[in-house]
Motif scaffolding. Sequence first.
Motif: not given
Lengths: 180, 194
Positions: A167-177, B49-50
């Motif tokens: 879920a965190l990875k998906r969120l990061s991908e979606l916010i371009g991070n 941190a992330e």
Amino acid sequence: MASDAITRVADDIAVELTDRFWKRLCIFAARRLRDRASAEDVAQETLRRALEALREQRVENVEALPAFIFQTARNICLHYGRSARREEGALLRFRGGMQSSSGDESDPLVALVDKARREEVRAALEQMPEDDRDLLRMLYVDGLKSSDIARRLGVDPGTLRVRKHRALKRLSELIGNVSR
Amino acid sequence: MIGNSIISVDQNCRYSDDDEVLRLYVAGRLAEPAAEQFEQHLFECDRCAEEVERAMELRAVMGRRAERRVFLPVAAAAIVAAVAISLWQARPRETALTPPPLRGGSGREMVASGRLVDGVFTASWKAVRDARSYRVQIFDSIGEPVTWTETSKTTVSATIGQASRSESRYWKVQALDDDHVVIASSELLKIQTR
């Protein structure tokens, strides 16, 4: 030419220091000073001193740099126009305030997230599957224990960890991070 | 992450299998000296941190009190044991229905349940000893508070508009003592709307 090369290396290090430690320093200082502007002042001064120490070769082992930066930030916070007693009071107020409402704007860490970023995260969340949103809410907003969440979802702790990372990875991908 | 970095990174994160410390830290509930120990680790571990940064963002978005949507309660005082509040059909008014902050932690755990029948959500809970009143809050799917009310009863009813019945809603109840301090709380519970 040699001087230019040294300058470039120093600039590269400055960029890397800022990329890697800016947000962490702001978090560290905000928890103590409860003020975003003060936290950013501390972060800036800490990075300036770290870079200066590197240039003057006062940091013998580069691997010790994170610990050096941590200690420097700690010292600056302690002397940032406040007594240790006042800082302790701020920490206590921080903990007390957080207990009453997880979304309280008095939360100094939440205050570090600017409006534009909130909109990006909100837009990303709206694109996520509801199950993932529910999980992230239980983990980071409701403050439920992992064991309680696992029981509620009927999964074992290992599966919960996998779902959380997904879920965190998906969120990061979606916010371009994701590449940060 | 930064490639070919001059700075070492903690490859053996001791918090990777147990994230309770991280989550307590972000919530401001990690006591010293554990909080400072975790911060020291934070300077060495990109992964933590992330995750801290992401958690802060989620708390900023999902835990933020509503400022945009405001709803006028349509109380049904005739219902003796219930307080009726309209969530999605009422007209906005100028002042937000954001509840004032409460003192106290989550306290004891409350036993609560809710059911949705014909568009009317009814929540009830077991009475808490020493509680003077109960605060009920309802949130939307991304954590925006939708509405709230306080009652001395142990049940509340809310009318849910047709257009919103397919959207997820959540609710929780907190028991308050004479000084308006939280002495018990339920978990955040999902309103089954489908």
